[in-house]
Enzyme design. Structure first.
Site, PDB file in Angstrom:
ATOM      1  N   GLY B  47     -50.669   7.640  83.052  1.00 43.40           N
ATOM      2  CA  GLY B  47     -51.881   8.272  82.544  1.00 43.40           C
ATOM      3  C   GLY B  47     -51.914   9.774  82.797  1.00 43.40           C
ATOM      4  O   GLY B  47     -52.240  10.560  81.902  1.00 43.40           O
ATOM      5  N   ARG B 332     -33.384  -8.107  92.142  1.00 42.68           N
ATOM      6  CA  ARG B 332     -34.538  -8.573  92.915  1.00 42.68           C
ATOM      7  C   ARG B 332     -34.834 -10.050  92.749  1.00 42.68           C
ATOM      8  O   ARG B 332     -35.100 -10.742  93.727  1.00 42.68           O
ATOM      9  CB  ARG B 332     -35.775  -7.800  92.464  1.00 42.68           C
ATOM     10  CG  ARG B 332     -35.719  -6.391  92.892  1.00 42.68           C
ATOM     11  CD  ARG B 332     -36.927  -5.634  92.440  1.00 42.68           C
ATOM     12  NE  ARG B 332     -36.801  -4.298  92.996  1.00 42.68           N
ATOM     13  CZ  ARG B 332     -37.623  -3.306  92.735  1.00 42.68           C
ATOM     14  NH1 ARG B 332     -38.636  -3.497  91.920  1.00 42.68           N
ATOM     15  NH2 ARG B 332     -37.438  -2.132  93.277  1.00 42.68           N
ATOM     16  N   GLU B 427     -47.116   0.468  83.461  1.00 44.28           N
ATOM     17  CA  GLU B 427     -46.986  -0.946  83.825  1.00 44.28           C
ATOM     18  C   GLU B 427     -47.933  -1.832  83.013  1.00 44.28           C
ATOM     19  O   GLU B 427     -47.711  -3.033  82.883  1.00 44.28           O
ATOM     20  CB  GLU B 427     -47.246  -1.114  85.333  1.00 44.28           C
ATOM     21  CG  GLU B 427     -46.805  -2.465  85.856  1.00 44.28           C
ATOM     22  CD  GLU B 427     -46.936  -2.611  87.371  1.00 44.28           C
ATOM     23  OE1 GLU B 427     -46.925  -1.572  88.072  1.00 44.28           O
ATOM     24  OE2 GLU B 427     -47.049  -3.745  87.844  1.00 44.28           O
ATOM     25  N   ARG B 437     -37.477  -6.360  86.055  1.00 40.98           N
ATOM     26  CA  ARG B 437     -37.280  -4.920  86.043  1.00 40.98           C
ATOM     27  C   ARG B 437     -36.269  -4.505  87.096  1.00 40.98           C
ATOM     28  O   ARG B 437     -36.282  -5.003  88.202  1.00 40.98           O
ATOM     29  CB  ARG B 437     -38.610  -4.222  86.322  1.00 40.98           C
ATOM     30  CG  ARG B 437     -38.484  -2.748  86.567  1.00 40.98           C
ATOM     31  CD  ARG B 437     -39.830  -2.094  86.738  1.00 40.98           C
ATOM     32  NE  ARG B 437     -40.504  -2.409  87.982  1.00 40.98           N
ATOM     33  CZ  ARG B 437     -40.223  -1.807  89.149  1.00 40.98           C
ATOM     34  NH1 ARG B 437     -39.271  -0.908  89.229  1.00 40.98           N
ATOM     35  NH2 ARG B 437     -40.899  -2.128  90.227  1.00 40.98           N
TER      36      ARG B 437
HETATM   37  C1  LIG Z   1     -45.406  -0.648  96.970  1.00 46.87           C
HETATM   38  C2  LIG Z   1     -44.769  -0.337  95.653  1.00 46.87           C
HETATM   39  C3  LIG Z   1     -43.579   0.384  95.594  1.00 46.87           C
HETATM   40  C4  LIG Z   1     -42.974   0.695  94.371  1.00 46.87           C
HETATM   41  N1  LIG Z   1     -41.801   1.393  94.371  1.00 46.87           N
HETATM   42  C5  LIG Z   1     -41.230   1.715  93.173  1.00 46.87           C
HETATM   43  C6  LIG Z   1     -40.030   2.486  93.127  1.00 46.87           C
HETATM   44  O1  LIG Z   1     -39.475   2.874  94.156  1.00 46.87           O
HETATM   45  N2  LIG Z   1     -39.501   2.791  91.924  1.00 46.87           N
HETATM   46  C7  LIG Z   1     -40.098   2.380  90.755  1.00 46.87           C
HETATM   47  O2  LIG Z   1     -39.594   2.721  89.694  1.00 46.87           O
HETATM   48  N3  LIG Z   1     -41.238   1.665  90.775  1.00 46.87           N
HETATM   49  C8  LIG Z   1     -41.820   1.315  91.950  1.00 46.87           C
HETATM   50  N4  LIG Z   1     -42.978   0.568  91.957  1.00 46.87           N
HETATM   51  C9  LIG Z   1     -43.658   0.254  90.699  1.00 46.87           C
HETATM   52  C10 LIG Z   1     -44.421   1.481  90.199  1.00 46.87           C
HETATM   53  O3  LIG Z   1     -44.969   2.184  91.287  1.00 46.87           O
HETATM   54  C11 LIG Z   1     -45.565   1.123  89.273  1.00 46.87           C
HETATM   55  O4  LIG Z   1     -45.133   0.240  88.296  1.00 46.87           O
HETATM   56  C12 LIG Z   1     -46.076   2.364  88.566  1.00 46.87           C
HETATM   57  O5  LIG Z   1     -46.362   3.381  89.486  1.00 46.87           O
HETATM   58  C13 LIG Z   1     -47.305   2.074  87.743  1.00 46.87           C
HETATM   59  O6  LIG Z   1     -47.823   3.287  87.231  1.00 46.87           O
HETATM   60  P1  LIG Z   1     -48.973   3.285  86.168  1.00 46.87           P
HETATM   61  O7  LIG Z   1     -49.216   4.706  85.832  1.00 46.87           O
HETATM   62  O8  LIG Z   1     -48.640   2.355  85.067  1.00 46.87           O
HETATM   63  O9  LIG Z   1     -50.236   2.660  86.906  1.00 46.87           O
HETATM   64  P2  LIG Z   1     -50.987   2.986  88.291  1.00 46.87           P
HETATM   65  O10 LIG Z   1     -50.305   4.007  89.094  1.00 46.87           O
HETATM   66  O11 LIG Z   1     -51.283   1.660  88.911  1.00 46.87           O
HETATM   67  O12 LIG Z   1     -52.347   3.647  87.839  1.00 46.87           O
HETATM   68  C14 LIG Z   1     -53.406   2.917  87.301  1.00 46.87           C
HETATM   69  C15 LIG Z   1     -54.559   3.853  87.025  1.00 46.87           C
HETATM   70  O13 LIG Z   1     -55.516   3.194  86.239  1.00 46.87           O
HETATM   71  C16 LIG Z   1     -56.788   3.310  86.805  1.00 46.87           C
HETATM   72  N5  LIG Z   1     -57.518   2.088  86.456  1.00 46.87           N
HETATM   73  C17 LIG Z   1     -57.124   0.796  86.619  1.00 46.87           C
HETATM   74  N6  LIG Z   1     -58.053  -0.045  86.137  1.00 46.87           N
HETATM   75  C18 LIG Z   1     -59.037   0.715  85.650  1.00 46.87           C
HETATM   76  C19 LIG Z   1     -60.280   0.433  85.014  1.00 46.87           C
HETATM   77  N7  LIG Z   1     -60.704  -0.814  84.751  1.00 46.87           N
HETATM   78  N8  LIG Z   1     -61.064   1.484  84.656  1.00 46.87           N
HETATM   79  C20 LIG Z   1     -60.670   2.767  84.892  1.00 46.87           C
HETATM   80  N9  LIG Z   1     -59.510   3.075  85.474  1.00 46.87           N
HETATM   81  C21 LIG Z   1     -58.710   2.068  85.845  1.00 46.87           C
HETATM   82  C22 LIG Z   1     -56.582   3.536  88.260  1.00 46.87           C
HETATM   83  O14 LIG Z   1     -57.656   4.251  88.816  1.00 46.87           O
HETATM   84  C23 LIG Z   1     -55.303   4.353  88.253  1.00 46.87           C
HETATM   85  O15 LIG Z   1     -55.616   5.708  88.069  1.00 46.87           O
HETATM   86  C24 LIG Z   1     -43.575   0.253  93.177  1.00 46.87           C
HETATM   87  C25 LIG Z   1     -44.760  -0.478  93.224  1.00 46.87           C
HETATM   88  C26 LIG Z   1     -45.343  -0.819  94.452  1.00 46.87           C
HETATM   89  C27 LIG Z   1     -46.547  -1.705  94.471  1.00 46.87           C
END
Ligand SMILES: Cc1cc2nc3c(=O)[nH]c(=O)nc-3n(C[C@H](O)[C@H](O)[C@H](O)COP(=O)(O)OP(=O)(O)OC[C@H]3O[C@@H](n4cnc5c(N)ncnc54)[C@H](O)[C@@H]3O)c2cc1C
Ligand code: FES
Lengths: 251, 507
Positions: B47, B332, B427, B437
């Protein structure tokens, strides 16, 4: 290998918690007792447990910020017995485990107190002033697609590691909360040092230093009088030496 | 449901297909962009990068986030690193190898054109992040350092200690705040999106709730981008942050957006196991530890001796034994399954026999304690804080836990869901990882979606679809508002006595 098994037992705690319905109304401490909670739980998990009990009795649960519960998002933060994030060095409050405390201990929990962090409810305050400090200049001005090859600029291993160390700030606000002037100097210095140590940060280095420090004053943060409390409570152990470095930067 | 919508796959050979299709995409003049509003939900990697880039291109962007600050999104917790094929190393990595690994890692269930696009974009992501000041680890000579990650035989993972997600997110967050300061992004935090607003079947806005005042708000726009993360938190114990929620994509699905592969969830092999019933989550130990840690269990079931008392020939290094090519770096899903099977067969260690050892002993003997501590510093501290054990003395205990969701809202090649005008990034969508993945590919995908793909494809869609501005009190908005209001009202009428967490725990 017993520590995860619950073999470290359980303990009872007295919690004195700051309760404040909303910013307009005065707050007060309320006391709660938690009986025989697992010593392997974190303090926040103990608060979860307290909240489930409060909900069952129809009382409003205690409001505290939290999210990752692993010390990286910077959401959590309140004072535990007067110390930001509690007694353990280099630890955010979500990483504080009950095995740290003695059976029967009394813990006083209160929110960050600072002019730039208006109260919201109970242990929660508004920290968007920190976002506005970043907006004032805590970035490199490069649009997507304009970037040169990442290897075109060589950056020594030590230099990268030092920039990284200052970039680890999680924006929790503990430095502000524990400073008697409520200064955000460590927060700002960390960002200036992160970008100022890298070649990418050079073109805007002076402007950034000036703009972020001006914004700090505009937001109502105080100035630094070198008490170094900020460094002591920083969960990421960012060095306060960067504050003197910052003062030289702005000139 | 009738037939699937058209995935809009590019024609011709897949190599360079993204470049070809991008060059053919229609554009919009900067002047017109200024009059178009886009709604971005979520400030994680996907985002924040999308919002910043779209604003740089001239759009008016309104950003909604569940969190109090964009910097707190769950992406901040990613530890290990981000993949990119830069063909700079000596081990022969290339775009086609990253493509093939992604496809194979996903059990051939991913779209080939999408995997190829990711591999092609990957290198530009690293350049972009470096330019923003992301302090990636460097070699002594000053070039970018890499390490290898589960499921890969080459070293193509770029990292910033064990805090890669944090550093990448701060890069995107800072780019976003720069646009906020420039007045091109309106940032609205502490908002939960509850409902999608559609007009004639096209997504035109959302209803959200101000989490402080409780007020319901209507936000309209020319298009909506959901980047709200995955749904691992449907399991009570997962590695996700507690605010990670699936509510926005679930709502979109209830309103007709197709959901693809919901069963494809990733169970991560290296998490700190659970203890107490009130424990609220499981903490991930980055799988980069598998570079140096050897995974083992006692060879005979029911062996209750302390790890140090078990001699070498009575230890079963089961991943090395079963997968000599990958060893401890087996993908994994494979590592998780084998660990679980052996624990079920009585070989497991720790409370309830629900963990396996991850042992740094040999790496420390080989490279020295200092080197290993420098490589994993914060991870080792974190383990010690949570478990009370020092991982440089005693082997760590780990166990698989829900971690990532490959499934998500169905999107076509341009990342649009089956509801026109609703784009899904990161995600939250189901793209590119198939059934499994690869480590370090989620960050790559989130940033590819946000920096490079969506800004091009959203523009292309808008150029062909005039979407006249709608008023906040248009019938569609009022209806959506009413739906949200009555759902909340029904919850308040419920009158039960159980706290919310009690339901979640039982799931
Ligand atoms: C502990 C951990 C370690 C990881 N390590 C790795 C790694 O080393 N390498 C790798 O490639 N991936 C890794 N991953 C996976 C990766 O971090 C995530 O898949 C990725 O960061 C997701 O990013 P995103 O922008 O899709 O969502 P997110 O970062 O989850 O952001 C979601 C956003 O949406 C907002 N939101 C959610 N629901 C609502 C709603 N209803 N209304 C308004 N806002 C909302 C939240 O406030 C947030 O801002 C890891 C995951 C975890 C859990
Ligand atoms: S909850 Fe994320 S740092 Fe404490």
């Amino acid at each position: 290998m017993t520590s995860l098994s619950g073999a470290s037992g359980s303990l009872s705690l007295n919690l004195r918690i700051w309760r404040q319905d909303n910013p307009g109304e005065p707050g007060a401490y309320r006391s709660f007792r938690l009986e025989r909670v697992g010593a392997d739980l974190s303090l926040l998990e103990a608060l979860d447990q307290l909240n489930e009990q409060l909900i069952a009795t129809g009382e409003r649960p205690v409001h505290f910020e939290h999210d990752c519960r692993e010390g990286i998002c910077g959401s959590c933060g309140f004072l535990v017995n007067g110390q930001a994030h509690g007694p353990r060095a280099a630890t955010s409050v979500c990483q504080l485990y009950l095995r740290q405390f003695a059976d029967g201990a009394t813990l006083t929990l209160e929110p960050w107190r600072s002019r730039a962090f208006p109260p919201i409810q109970d242990l929660v305050v508004e920290r968007s002033a920190l976002d506005r400090l970043i907006a004032a200049g805590g970035y490199c001005s490069v649009n997507t697609g304009q970037a040169p090859d990442g290897n075109a600029m060589l950056i020594g291993q030590e230099q990268a590691a030092s920039a990284f160390a200052t970039a680890t700030c999680i924006g929790c606000g503990a430095c502000v909360a524990s400073c008697r002037n409520a200064s955000a100097s460590l927060f700002v210095a960390a960002k200036l040092a992160h970008l100022g140590q890298l070649p990418q940060g050079q073109p805007e280095r002076r402007r950034r230093a000036r703009a972020m420090q001006q914004q700090m004053t505009a937001e109502g943060f105080g100035s630094c009088s070198s008490n170094l409390e900020c460094e002591a409570v920083c969960p990421k152990q960012i060095s306060a030496d960067w504050i003197s470095w910052m003062h030289r930067e702005a000139r | 449901m009738s037939s699937l919508p058209d995935p809009q796959l590019p024609a011709g050979p897949i190599a360079e297909a993204w470049r070809r299709s991008r060059e053919a995409l229609p554009l919009i003049s900067p002047l017109r962009k200024r009059n178009l509003t886009l709604l971005v939900v979520g400030t994680g990697l996907a985002g924040a990068s999308a919002a910043a880039t779209l604003a740089e291109q001239g759009y008016r962007v309104r950003v909604l986030s569940f969190h109090d600050s964009p910097r707190r999104a769950h992406s901040v917790a990613a530890q290990g690193g981000i993949n990119a094929a830069r063909a700079q190393a000596v081990d022969g990595d290339s775009v086609s190898r990253l493509f093939a690994d992604t496809l194979r890692g996903g059990d051939f269930r991913a779209r080939e054109a999408g995997c190829q696009r990711l591999a092609e974009i990957s290198s530009a992501i690293i350049d972009q992040c470096v330019a923003q000041g992301v302090p990636f680890a460097r070699e002594y000579g000053g070039t970018l350092a890499t390490r290898s990650f589960g499921g890969a035989l080459v070293s193509r993972t770029f990292y910033a200690r064990g805090q890669t997600g944090q550093q990448l997110l701060y890069g995107a967050y800072q780019a976003l705040m720069r646009q906020v300061a420039a007045g091109r992004v309106e940032l609205l935090c502490r908002r939960e999106v509850l409902e999608l607003i559609t007009v004639d079947g096209v997504a035109r806005g959302v209803v959200c709730r101000d989490l402080l005042s409780g007020a319901l708000e209507v936000h309209t726009a020319q298009a909506v981008l959901l980047a709200t993360g995955g749904y691992s938190n449907v399991y009570f114990l997962s590695t996700n942050a507690l605010k990670s929620n699936a509510s926005a994509i679930w709502q979109a699905h209830r309103q007709g957006a197709l959901f693809a592969n919901p069963c494809f969830t990733q169970i991560h092999p290296t998490c700190i196991p659970s203890g107490d019933a009130y424990q609220c989550k499981l903490t991930l130990m980055s799988e980069s530890l598998r570079n140096d840690g050897r995974i083992w269990l006692p060879a005979s079931a029911g062996d209750e001796r302390a790890p140090a008392a078990i001699p070498e020939d009575e230890r079963d290094y089961f991943l090395e034994r079963l997968y000599p090519a990958y060893g401890n770096m087996a993908p994994r899903d494979v590592a998780s399954r084998r660990a679980r099977e052996l624990c079920n067969a009585g070989h497991g260690v720790g409370p309830g026999g629900r963990s396996v050892y991850l042992d740094l002993r040999d790496a420390i003997a080989r490279e020295g304690r200092q080197v290993i501590e420098a490589r994993y510093g914060n991870l080792l501290e974190m383990y010690e804080r949570i478990s009370g054990d020092d991982p440089t003395d005693t082997p760590m205990r780990i166990y698989p836990a829900p971690h990532y969701t490959m499934g998500g809202l169905w999107v076509d090649y341009p990342l649009m869901s089956s509801i026109p005008g609703l784009f899904v990034l990161g995600e939250a969508n189901f793209s590119e990882h198939g059934a499994n993945r690869l480590g370090a590919s989620a960050l790559m995908q989130g940033l590819a979606d946000g920096y490079f793909i969506a800004p091009a494809t959203v523009t292309a869609w808008l150029s062909g679809h005039p979407t006249p501005t709608i008023a906040d009190d248009a019938p569609a908005c009022r209806e959506a508002l009413e739906r949200a209001r009555s759902r909340i009202g029904a919850l308040f009428q419920g009158g039960g006595t159980l706290p919310v967490d009690a339901f979640h725990r039982q799931l």
